[in-house]
Design a protein around this motif. Structure first.
Motif, mmCIF file in Angstrom:
data_model
loop_
_atom_site.group_PDB
_atom_site.id
_atom_site.type_symbol
_atom_site.label_atom_id
_atom_site.label_comp_id
_atom_site.label_asym_id
_atom_site.label_seq_id
_atom_site.Cartn_x
_atom_site.Cartn_y
_atom_site.Cartn_z
ATOM 1 N N TYR A 1 -56.476 38.181 -4.493
ATOM 2 C CA TYR A 1 -55.940 39.538 -4.531
ATOM 3 C C TYR A 1 -54.664 39.698 -3.706
ATOM 4 C CZ TYR A 1 -60.413 40.827 -6.594
ATOM 5 O OH TYR A 1 -61.506 40.916 -7.425
ATOM 6 N N GLU A 2 -54.361 38.726 -2.855
ATOM 7 C CA GLU A 2 -53.165 38.815 -2.025
ATOM 8 C C GLU A 2 -51.964 38.238 -2.776
ATOM 9 O OE1 GLU A 2 -53.607 38.606 2.321
ATOM 10 O OE2 GLU A 2 -55.482 37.542 1.935
ATOM 11 N N PRO A 3 -50.742 38.694 -2.453
ATOM 12 C CA PRO A 3 -49.568 38.233 -3.212
ATOM 13 C C PRO A 3 -49.351 36.729 -3.087
ATOM 14 C CG PRO A 3 -48.927 39.526 -1.285
ATOM 15 C CD PRO A 3 -50.395 39.687 -1.425
ATOM 16 N N ALA A 4 -49.353 36.058 -4.221
ATOM 17 C CA ALA A 4 -49.233 34.597 -4.223
ATOM 18 C C ALA A 4 -47.942 34.135 -3.577
ATOM 19 C CB ALA A 4 -49.337 34.073 -5.654
ATOM 20 N N CYS A 5 -46.870 34.927 -3.743
ATOM 21 C CA CYS A 5 -45.570 34.508 -3.195
ATOM 22 C C CYS A 5 -45.564 34.508 -1.676
ATOM 23 C CB CYS A 5 -44.454 35.405 -3.732
ATOM 24 S SG CYS A 5 -44.598 37.132 -3.227
ATOM 25 N N ALA A 6 -46.524 35.190 -1.052
ATOM 26 C CA ALA A 6 -46.624 35.207 0.409
ATOM 27 C C ALA A 6 -47.585 34.167 0.941
ATOM 28 C CB ALA A 6 -47.064 36.596 0.883
ATOM 29 N N LEU A 7 -48.315 33.499 0.046
ATOM 30 C CA LEU A 7 -49.325 32.536 0.462
ATOM 31 C C LEU A 7 -48.964 31.095 0.132
ATOM 32 C CD1 LEU A 7 -52.677 34.251 -0.614
ATOM 33 C CD2 LEU A 7 -52.121 33.470 1.693
ATOM 34 N N TYR A 8 -48.538 30.862 -1.106
ATOM 35 C CA TYR A 8 -48.457 29.498 -1.632
ATOM 36 C C TYR A 8 -47.027 29.004 -1.782
ATOM 37 C CZ TYR A 8 -53.181 30.926 -2.917
ATOM 38 O OH TYR A 8 -54.461 31.404 -2.884
ATOM 39 N N ALA A 9 -46.878 27.695 -1.602
ATOM 40 C CA ALA A 9 -45.579 27.051 -1.787
ATOM 41 C C ALA A 9 -45.793 25.638 -2.310
ATOM 42 C CB ALA A 9 -44.803 27.006 -0.473
ATOM 43 N N PRO A 10 -44.847 25.120 -3.105
ATOM 44 C CA PRO A 10 -44.934 23.725 -3.557
ATOM 45 C C PRO A 10 -44.660 22.756 -2.403
ATOM 46 C CG PRO A 10 -43.424 25.048 -4.922
ATOM 47 C CD PRO A 10 -43.708 25.837 -3.682
ATOM 48 N N GLU A 11 -44.665 21.474 -2.756
ATOM 49 C CA GLU A 11 -44.348 20.402 -1.807
ATOM 50 C C GLU A 11 -45.283 20.433 -0.602
ATOM 51 O OE1 GLU A 11 -40.120 19.951 -0.981
ATOM 52 O OE2 GLU A 11 -39.666 21.189 -2.736
ATOM 53 N N GLN A 12 -46.590 20.420 -0.899
ATOM 54 C CA GLN A 12 -47.633 20.464 0.142
ATOM 55 C C GLN A 12 -47.513 21.704 1.033
ATOM 56 O OE1 GLN A 12 -45.774 17.183 -0.112
ATOM 57 N NE2 GLN A 12 -47.207 17.072 -1.826
ATOM 58 N N GLY A 13 -47.006 22.775 0.451
ATOM 59 C CA GLY A 13 -46.886 24.032 1.176
ATOM 60 C C GLY A 13 -45.620 24.170 2.000
ATOM 61 N N LEU A 14 -44.705 23.201 1.920
ATOM 62 C CA LEU A 14 -43.544 23.174 2.830
ATOM 63 C C LEU A 14 -42.227 23.618 2.185
ATOM 64 C CD1 LEU A 14 -44.290 19.833 4.698
ATOM 65 C CD2 LEU A 14 -44.375 22.147 5.661
ATOM 66 N N ALA A 15 -42.218 23.932 0.893
ATOM 67 C CA ALA A 15 -40.948 24.156 0.201
ATOM 68 C C ALA A 15 -40.135 25.289 0.812
ATOM 69 C CB ALA A 15 -41.199 24.423 -1.288
ATOM 70 N N VAL A 16 -40.775 26.419 1.106
ATOM 71 C CA VAL A 16 -40.034 27.576 1.629
ATOM 72 C C VAL A 16 -39.621 27.331 3.079
ATOM 73 C CG1 VAL A 16 -40.050 30.067 1.955
ATOM 74 C CG2 VAL A 16 -41.327 29.063 0.058
ATOM 75 N N ILE A 17 -40.496 26.734 3.865
ATOM 76 C CA ILE A 17 -40.156 26.400 5.252
ATOM 77 C C ILE A 17 -38.962 25.456 5.291
ATOM 78 C CG2 ILE A 17 -40.980 25.208 7.321
ATOM 79 C CD1 ILE A 17 -43.762 26.337 6.714
ATOM 80 N N LYS A 18 -38.914 24.481 4.398
ATOM 81 C CA LYS A 18 -37.771 23.560 4.335
ATOM 82 C C LYS A 18 -36.472 24.308 4.077
ATOM 83 C CE LYS A 18 -40.123 19.386 2.601
ATOM 84 N NZ LYS A 18 -40.258 18.472 1.431
ATOM 85 N N ARG A 19 -36.503 25.243 3.151
ATOM 86 C CA ARG A 19 -35.274 25.987 2.831
ATOM 87 C C ARG A 19 -34.793 26.797 4.023
ATOM 88 N NH1 ARG A 19 -34.522 29.774 -0.606
ATOM 89 N NH2 ARG A 19 -36.647 30.463 -1.024
ATOM 90 N N LEU A 20 -35.743 27.410 4.748
ATOM 91 C CA LEU A 20 -35.346 28.179 5.935
ATOM 92 C C LEU A 20 -34.725 27.269 6.985
ATOM 93 C CD1 LEU A 20 -35.298 30.785 7.637
ATOM 94 C CD2 LEU A 20 -37.558 30.128 8.486
#
Length: 283
Positions: free
Chosen positions: A207-226
């Motif tokens: 029920y929670e927004p997927a875009c705030a929970l999940y990321a590709p690349e073992q969960g690191l894709a968004v952290i890498k971009r930042l």
């Protein structure tokens, strides 16, 4: 005519339904949902000062129905406490977690009581930005940025309700793209759950927004971009504070070092998991 059940009977029945649906703290949640649905504090029910009405019963049973479907408790009541602040939450935003309170506490402990430019990346409900603005120094300039306009609307609603020591600038944008540097502190609780694990987690998360929970690349894709953006936005000796997932600390530290950051410390959560990484941009 059938007698109306007492409030205790309704709560007990509701708790039994919640327990059957797999809700762990079933009686406590049922009692809290009853008070929410009835609009009457528990102390008045305990002292016999309130009476059950058909409307109260209908609202309560609807709430129990939702919770049995594993809709998160905090979405049903529409509230979540975060560091003593009463935040409104709904399905537009991630429900703030206790681990993120440790992230805020660390920033507050480290950051000097002088002029600072601080940005909360992926602000969601505004929990981190609001806590920093509430407990931090009035000289701080605090920004909250999110790629979701609907999440920003929740953050702004919360800001209107909570009297903070400094006003927050809310920014619609992807990570730091729309944020002007130089910044002295970047704090971020970004999606870090591996998207491939989405089907294996507790049912409330659907029920929670997927875009705030999940990321590709073992969960690191968004952290890498930042992290790759940080050298263009963060001042020399500026600091970044990241909340991360289990098993990600080594990879995140390597990414930071590649961008000329000194990793200052890992901080564990109450479960002993490396949850927060603090790093400083090299001069």
């Amino acid at each position: 005519m059938t007698d109306t059940p007492s409030w205790r009977t309704l709560v007990t029945r509701g708790a039994a339904r919640l327990a059957s649906a797999g809700v762990e703290v079933s009686y406590r949640e049922a009692q809290s949902l009853w008070c929410q649905a009835s609009g009457v504090p528990l102390v008045r029910w305990l002292s016999g000062q309130a009476r059950v009405t058909p409307s109260m019963r209908a609202h309560f049973e609807e709430a129990i129905d939702q919770r049995c479907q594993r809709v998160p408790y905090h979405y049903i009541v529409g509230r979540r406490e975060f560091m003593g602040l009463d935040l409104m939450v709904d399905s537009r935003v991630l429900i703030p977690r206790p681990e993120t309170e440790h992230l805020v506490e660390r920033v507050l402990r480290d950051t000097a009581k002088t002029t600072q430019r601080i940005v909360d990346v992926g602000t969601g409900s505004g929990a981190v930005a609001l806590a920093l603005a509430y407990y931090g120094d009035p000289k701080w300039h605090i920004m909250g940025v999110d790629i979701s306009s609907s999440a920003l609307a929740v953050a702004q609603d919360n800001a209107h309700r909570i009297a903070t020591r400094t006003e927050i600038q809310w920014i619609y944008g992807d990570l730091l793209n729309e944020v002007a540097g130089p910044l002295t502190v970047v704090v971020a609780n970004l999606p870090y759950v591996d998207i491939d694990q989405a089907g294996e987690l507790e049912p409330e998360l659907q029920y929670e927004p997927a875009c705030a929970l999940y990321a590709p690349e073992q969960g690191l894709a968004v952290i890498k971009r930042l992290i790759r953006q940080l050298p263009t936005k963060l001042a020399m000796k500026g600091r970044v504070y990241l909340e991360i997932g289990a098993g990600q600390a080594d990879a995140v530290e390597e990414l930071l070092r590649d961008q000329q950051f000194t990793v200052l410390e890992r901080e564990k959560d109450l479960a002993g998991i490396d949850r927060i990484i603090c790093a400083e941009r090299k001069a």
